[in-house]
Enzyme design. Structure first.
Site, mmCIF file in Angstrom:
data_model
loop_
_atom_site.group_PDB
_atom_site.id
_atom_site.type_symbol
_atom_site.label_atom_id
_atom_site.label_comp_id
_atom_site.label_asym_id
_atom_site.label_seq_id
_atom_site.Cartn_x
_atom_site.Cartn_y
_atom_site.Cartn_z
ATOM 1 N N SER A 31 20.990 -24.202 127.815
ATOM 2 C CA SER A 31 20.160 -24.962 126.599
ATOM 3 C C SER A 31 21.050 -24.671 125.425
ATOM 4 C CB SER A 31 18.761 -24.556 126.381
ATOM 5 O OG SER A 31 18.800 -22.886 126.319
ATOM 6 N N GLU A 51 21.181 -25.030 120.971
ATOM 7 C CA GLU A 51 20.470 -25.061 119.708
ATOM 8 C C GLU A 51 21.213 -25.863 118.728
ATOM 9 O OE1 GLU A 51 18.820 -21.589 117.706
ATOM 10 O OE2 GLU A 51 20.209 -22.169 116.255
ATOM 11 N N ASP A 93 12.458 -15.724 107.308
ATOM 12 C CA ASP A 93 12.798 -14.705 106.169
ATOM 13 C C ASP A 93 12.568 -15.325 104.916
ATOM 14 O OD1 ASP A 93 13.940 -12.346 107.443
ATOM 15 O OD2 ASP A 93 15.449 -13.741 108.345
ATOM 16 N N PHE A 123 27.357 -12.868 109.198
ATOM 17 C CA PHE A 123 25.974 -13.137 109.547
ATOM 18 C C PHE A 123 25.495 -11.744 110.452
ATOM 19 C CE2 PHE A 123 22.840 -14.590 112.402
ATOM 20 C CZ PHE A 123 21.774 -15.188 111.399
ATOM 21 N N HIS A 154 21.514 -19.698 126.341
ATOM 22 C CA HIS A 154 21.168 -20.460 125.230
ATOM 23 C C HIS A 154 22.429 -20.530 124.388
ATOM 24 C CE1 HIS A 154 18.234 -22.612 122.561
ATOM 25 N NE2 HIS A 154 18.763 -21.818 121.533
HETATM 26 P P1 FAD Z 1 9.635 -10.893 114.446
HETATM 27 O O1 FAD Z 1 10.012 -10.634 116.013
HETATM 28 O O2 FAD Z 1 8.584 -11.035 113.921
HETATM 29 O O3 FAD Z 1 10.275 -9.472 113.611
HETATM 30 C C1 FAD Z 1 11.697 -9.052 113.872
HETATM 31 C C2 FAD Z 1 11.677 -7.213 113.981
HETATM 32 O O4 FAD Z 1 11.166 -7.038 112.685
HETATM 33 C C3 FAD Z 1 10.502 -7.006 114.975
HETATM 34 O O5 FAD Z 1 11.384 -6.934 116.280
HETATM 35 C C4 FAD Z 1 10.002 -5.765 114.337
HETATM 36 O O6 FAD Z 1 10.668 -4.562 114.765
HETATM 37 C C5 FAD Z 1 9.988 -6.004 113.143
HETATM 38 N N1 FAD Z 1 8.826 -6.422 112.444
HETATM 39 C C6 FAD Z 1 8.467 -7.702 112.058
HETATM 40 N N2 FAD Z 1 7.167 -7.859 111.742
HETATM 41 C C7 FAD Z 1 6.586 -6.719 111.753
HETATM 42 C C8 FAD Z 1 5.362 -6.195 111.950
HETATM 43 N N3 FAD Z 1 4.400 -6.846 111.169
HETATM 44 N N4 FAD Z 1 5.090 -4.751 112.055
HETATM 45 C C9 FAD Z 1 6.276 -4.219 112.569
HETATM 46 N N5 FAD Z 1 7.436 -4.509 112.653
HETATM 47 C C10 FAD Z 1 7.748 -5.782 112.351
HETATM 48 N N6 FAD Z 1 15.196 -18.440 111.066
HETATM 49 C C11 FAD Z 1 14.801 -19.392 110.476
HETATM 50 O O7 FAD Z 1 14.470 -19.557 109.324
HETATM 51 N N7 FAD Z 1 14.640 -20.901 110.994
HETATM 52 C C12 FAD Z 1 15.027 -20.644 112.691
HETATM 53 O O8 FAD Z 1 14.977 -21.986 113.094
HETATM 54 C C13 FAD Z 1 15.539 -19.666 113.301
HETATM 55 N N8 FAD Z 1 15.635 -19.603 114.322
HETATM 56 C C14 FAD Z 1 15.840 -18.603 115.221
HETATM 57 C C15 FAD Z 1 16.132 -18.551 116.583
HETATM 58 C C16 FAD Z 1 16.070 -17.383 117.307
HETATM 59 C C17 FAD Z 1 16.297 -17.602 118.779
HETATM 60 C C18 FAD Z 1 16.213 -16.183 116.696
HETATM 61 C C19 FAD Z 1 16.501 -15.020 117.383
HETATM 62 C C20 FAD Z 1 16.167 -16.167 115.291
HETATM 63 C C21 FAD Z 1 15.972 -17.352 114.579
HETATM 64 N N9 FAD Z 1 15.663 -17.231 113.375
HETATM 65 C C22 FAD Z 1 15.488 -18.492 112.584
HETATM 66 C C23 FAD Z 1 15.823 -15.993 112.518
HETATM 67 C C24 FAD Z 1 14.304 -15.092 112.309
HETATM 68 O O9 FAD Z 1 13.647 -15.812 111.369
HETATM 69 C C25 FAD Z 1 14.659 -13.848 111.737
HETATM 70 O O10 FAD Z 1 15.393 -13.271 112.404
HETATM 71 C C26 FAD Z 1 13.535 -13.165 111.032
HETATM 72 O O11 FAD Z 1 13.962 -12.118 110.229
HETATM 73 C C27 FAD Z 1 12.724 -12.604 112.010
HETATM 74 O O12 FAD Z 1 11.850 -13.618 112.801
HETATM 75 P P2 FAD Z 1 11.011 -13.326 114.332
HETATM 76 O O13 FAD Z 1 10.040 -14.110 114.536
HETATM 77 O O14 FAD Z 1 12.013 -13.227 115.286
HETATM 78 O O15 FAD Z 1 10.754 -11.889 113.715
#
Ligand code: FAD
Length: 289
Positions: free
Chosen positions: A7, A9, A101, A211, A260
């Site tokens: 896939s 991105e 973020d 990065f 991916h």
């Molecule tokens: P989460 O999985 O929610 O958090 C990451 C880590 O932080 C967790 O493993 C945990 O250890 C800790 N954490 C977070 N929240 C908590 C909590 N409440 N309590 C305890 N621990 C916590 N960013 C963009 O802006 N746009 C995009 O399109 C985008 N695409 C992405 C695609 C992929 C495949 C990946 C891997 C990342 C992408 N990102 C994108 C980046 C992502 O938004 C950042 O890495 C962000 O910091 C974490 O988002 P997440 O949902 O993965 O976080």
């Protein structure tokens, strides 16, 4: 050995030149028959409309299955659920649910918007309740800057699966052991869902290194030395293709059946890596569409 599926991105184009570049990228990569392609959502939620346009245009004009990224940043729950409903109405069934973020290079950590989702766990649960979506989430084989430990990072991923996520896609990593160790630790923690490795074909070593450092991912010394030499000899693309191909081969030899690719809307390295892995470009985009 069976060949992996793939896939890709993309990011949403911001102007006409970017739209042509994305279309060219699709023309080169669609013949590899990706299981799906995904479109990012700008940092800080800055590309909401552009992401929506790109997602629907790719689905309608290229006939590919498209996953739309969504983040919790700077939007209320109602706004995010509205976006999800509009995807549903347009026939988009796949979402990538992310926390995101805070915007800006110097911004601090994530802070939920007023009436917004507080985490990717909450977002995933709400999207699962909102409709029949396939939901993918992010995973971090080298850890995440907000994780207090690897165990906590994995517990958090498990909570996203428990909230309804179907699959995870990882952040990029440089060495296969990062992924394989993480996959084993996830399995030991009771995660049964699929974790797909995210592969970054390295177009620009300095950018990739910056990065990775920002994310807290380790940058192997040998890799930095290799790119420094390759840059001097103007062989950066050759090195990037060889290294990513070897990384992907090691992963597939260890049971990975889907890769991916973070294409950054540049198709050449991804095409060369897919070809080197033995995948063949089949139907041209005109026939896929
Ligand atoms: P989460 O999985 O929610 O958090 C990451 C880590 O932080 C967790 O493993 C945990 O250890 C800790 N954490 C977070 N929240 C908590 C909590 N409440 N309590 C305890 N621990 C916590 N960013 C963009 O802006 N746009 C995009 O399109 C985008 N695409 C992405 C695609 C992929 C495949 C990946 C891997 C990342 C992408 N990102 C994108 C980046 C992502 O938004 C950042 O890495 C962000 O910091 C974490 O988002 P997440 O949902 O993965 O976080």
């Amino acid at each position: 050995m069976t060949l992996p599926t793939v896939s890709f991105e993309f990011f949403p184009p911001k102007n006409l030149a970017g739209s042509f570049r994305l279309w060219d990228t699709l023309r080169v990569l669609a013949p590899f028959e990706p299981g799906f392609v995904s479109v990012t959502y700008g940092a800080g939620g800055t590309t909401r409309a552009l992401t929506h346009e790109a997602v629907t245009a790719i689905q309608q004009k290229a006939g590919l299955r498209v996953a739309a990224h969504l983040t919790c940043v700077d939007a209320t729950r109602a706004e995010i659920l509205d976006i999800a409903q509009s995807y549903k109405a347009a026939g988009i069934t796949d979402l990538v649910a992310l926390r995101g973020d805070a915007p800006g290079p110097n911004a601090g950590g994530f802070a939920p918007a007023p009436n917004g989702f507080a985490s990717a766990i909450e977002l995933t649960r709400a999207l699962k309740d909102a409709g029949d979506f396939t939901i993918r989430v992010g995973a971090y084989p080298d850890g995440h800057k907000d994780a207090s430990s690897m165990a906590q990072n994995i517990d958090h991923l498990k909570a996203k699966f428990d909230a309804g996520a179907d699959e995870a896609i990882t952040q990029f990593f440089f060495e296969p052991d990062s992924f394989l160790r993480f996959r084993d630790a996830c399995a030991a923690a009771g995660i049964t869902q699929k974790i797909v490795p995210g592969i970054l074909p390295i177009e620009n070593w300095e950018g990739a290194k910056r990065f990775a450092q920002r994310c807290g991912a380790p940058v192997p010394r040998w890799l930095d030395d290799a790119f420094t030499k390759a840059l001097r000899d103007d062989r950066q693309d050759l090195l990037a293709t060889a290294l990513a191909t070897e990384l992907c081969s090691t992963l597939t030899q260890n049971g990975v059946d889907h890769l991916h690719f973070y294409t950054l809307n540049r198709p050449e390295l991804t095409r060369d890596i897919c070809t080197a892995l033995g995948l063949s470009a089949r139907a041209p985009l005109a026939q896929v569409a």
